[in-house]
Design a protein around this motif. Structure first.
Motif, PDB file in Angstrom:
ATOM      1  N   SER A   7      -5.189   3.022  -7.571  1.00 51.61           N
ATOM      2  CA  SER A   7      -5.819   1.909  -6.858  1.00 51.61           C
ATOM      3  C   SER A   7      -5.156   0.579  -7.177  1.00 51.61           C
ATOM      4  CB  SER A   7      -7.312   1.842  -7.186  1.00 51.61           C
ATOM      5  OG  SER A   7      -7.965   3.012  -6.774  1.00 51.61           O
ATOM      6  N   LEU A   8      -4.839   0.356  -8.451  1.00 54.57           N
ATOM      7  CA  LEU A   8      -4.214  -0.914  -8.836  1.00 54.57           C
ATOM      8  C   LEU A   8      -2.818  -1.023  -8.241  1.00 54.57           C
ATOM      9  CD1 LEU A   8      -4.273  -3.555 -10.359  1.00 54.57           C
ATOM     10  CD2 LEU A   8      -3.570  -2.336 -12.433  1.00 54.57           C
ATOM     11  N   VAL A   9      -2.084   0.074  -8.248  1.00 52.15           N
ATOM     12  CA  VAL A   9      -0.750   0.069  -7.637  1.00 52.15           C
ATOM     13  C   VAL A   9      -0.868  -0.272  -6.146  1.00 52.15           C
ATOM     14  CG1 VAL A   9       1.288   1.450  -7.089  1.00 52.15           C
ATOM     15  CG2 VAL A   9       0.134   1.744  -9.294  1.00 52.15           C
ATOM     16  N   ALA A  10      -1.791   0.398  -5.454  1.00 55.92           N
ATOM     17  CA  ALA A  10      -1.978   0.157  -4.021  1.00 55.92           C
ATOM     18  C   ALA A  10      -2.400  -1.291  -3.752  1.00 55.92           C
ATOM     19  CB  ALA A  10      -3.023   1.121  -3.468  1.00 55.92           C
ATOM     20  N   GLU A  11      -3.243  -1.833  -4.625  1.00 56.86           N
ATOM     21  CA  GLU A  11      -3.708  -3.216  -4.470  1.00 56.86           C
ATOM     22  C   GLU A  11      -2.542  -4.195  -4.599  1.00 56.86           C
ATOM     23  OE1 GLU A  11      -6.321  -6.236  -7.181  1.00 56.86           O
ATOM     24  OE2 GLU A  11      -7.139  -4.225  -6.871  1.00 56.86           O
ATOM     25  N   ARG A  12      -1.693  -3.951  -5.604  1.00 58.08           N
ATOM     26  CA  ARG A  12      -0.546  -4.842  -5.808  1.00 58.08           C
ATOM     27  C   ARG A  12       0.443  -4.722  -4.647  1.00 58.08           C
ATOM     28  NH1 ARG A  12      -0.091  -6.025 -11.419  1.00 58.08           N
ATOM     29  NH2 ARG A  12      -2.183  -6.660 -12.077  1.00 58.08           N
ATOM     30  N   LEU A  13       0.608  -3.529  -4.121  1.00 58.35           N
ATOM     31  CA  LEU A  13       1.511  -3.336  -2.987  1.00 58.35           C
ATOM     32  C   LEU A  13       0.980  -4.004  -1.726  1.00 58.35           C
ATOM     33  CD1 LEU A  13       2.479   0.400  -3.506  1.00 58.35           C
ATOM     34  CD2 LEU A  13       3.984  -1.575  -3.821  1.00 58.35           C
ATOM     35  N   ALA A  14      -0.329  -3.903  -1.524  1.00 53.21           N
ATOM     36  CA  ALA A  14      -0.940  -4.492  -0.327  1.00 53.21           C
ATOM     37  C   ALA A  14      -0.704  -5.994  -0.273  1.00 53.21           C
ATOM     38  CB  ALA A  14      -2.436  -4.186  -0.303  1.00 53.21           C
ATOM     39  N   ALA A  15      -0.685  -6.625  -1.430  1.00 53.44           N
ATOM     40  CA  ALA A  15      -0.473  -8.072  -1.478  1.00 53.44           C
ATOM     41  C   ALA A  15       0.935  -8.460  -1.053  1.00 53.44           C
ATOM     42  CB  ALA A  15      -0.741  -8.584  -2.893  1.00 53.44           C
ATOM     43  N   ARG A  16       1.859  -7.504  -1.089  1.00 54.79           N
ATOM     44  CA  ARG A  16       3.257  -7.770  -0.746  1.00 54.79           C
ATOM     45  C   ARG A  16       3.627  -7.234   0.638  1.00 54.79           C
ATOM     46  NH1 ARG A  16       6.705  -9.219  -4.386  1.00 54.79           N
ATOM     47  NH2 ARG A  16       8.370  -8.174  -3.192  1.00 54.79           N
TER      48      ARG A  16
END
Length: 235
Positions: A7-16
């Motif tokens: 989830s944290l990886v996906a969250e950080r990717l979504a921001a980019r």
């Protein structure tokens, strides 16, 4: 994959993620770092959120073994000169605009296999995993780069376990690349695997792979059981 979930990886990717077009995510790290398993799990996670996700591997852009033999670099497979950089760049450019052929690589024969080629329409997200993701021929075509990081003793242990597992499986599979080692004893095979790790994979890691860590947008640190223990964003 125990430890932190994605989830944290996906969250950080979504921001980019770019507002429009195909979002290309690269996943790199040492040989045996678990790139394929991580990338597949990430693709499944992002698809569950509603995105159309495709997963490809840089192995398909290795030169065929016959060509590597001609170039006298078969023992450097996975090093930058063993890849068709122009074909890789062309595919990453084209997949944003229309149907694109991605060549396939067989992990049974350890060679390019035309039967494994895939034609992909532009997806919402393309994940490309493997080596050779540092731009060496012009600007990067990857929107976000993830580096899988782990202590070298763990990487070596994972590589040895994988090598021995494939050697054992080759007992009943004469087509396997590892069938050529079936005449060797287990200690001999383990010695061979350690030699390959030290002379080939570790050198490739130090000289060509580890520099990607300083360029990565996300560094995912893994524990001894391949669990995610930290997700760190650059900048």
């Amino acid at each position: 994959m125990a430890g932190m979930d994605l989830s944290l990886v996906a969250e950080r990717l979504a921001a980019r993620r770019p507002e429009l077009g195909t979002y290309i995510i690269g996943v790199t790290g040492a040989v045996a770092a678990g790139k394929s398993v991580f990338a597949a799990a990430l693709a499944e996670h992002l698809a569950a959120e509603g995105a159309r996700v495709e997963l490809v591997c840089t192995d398909g852009f290795l030169f065929p073994n016959a060509r590597l033999t001609e170039l006298e670099i078969l023992n450097q497979k996975g090093f930058p000169p063993s890849y068709d950089h122009a074909a890789l760049r062309a595919a990453l450019e084209e997949v944003r605009h229309g149907p694109t052929i991605f060549p396939g690589y067989s992990h049974v024969t350890y060679d390019i296999d035309p039967a494994l080629a895939r034609t992909l329409n532009p997806p919402d997200i393309l994940i490309i995993e493997g080596l050779n993701l540092i731009p060496t021929h012009g600007p990067s075509l990857i929107d976000s780069l993830i580096y899988l990081d782990a202590p070298e003793p763990d990487l070596e242990a994972w590589y040895l376990a994988r090598f021995l597992g494939l050697w054992e499986a080759a007992e009943h599979d004469p087509a396997s690349f590892y069938a050529r080692f079936r005449h060797m004893s287990r200690p001999e095979v383990e010695g061979l695997a350690r030699m390959v790790w030290e002379k080939v994979n570790l050198k490739n890691l130090h000289d060509h792979i580890a520099p990607a860590r300083d360029l990565a947008d996300l560094i995912v640190r893994k524990g001894p059981g391949h669990e995610i223990v930290e997700v760190k964003a650059r900048g």
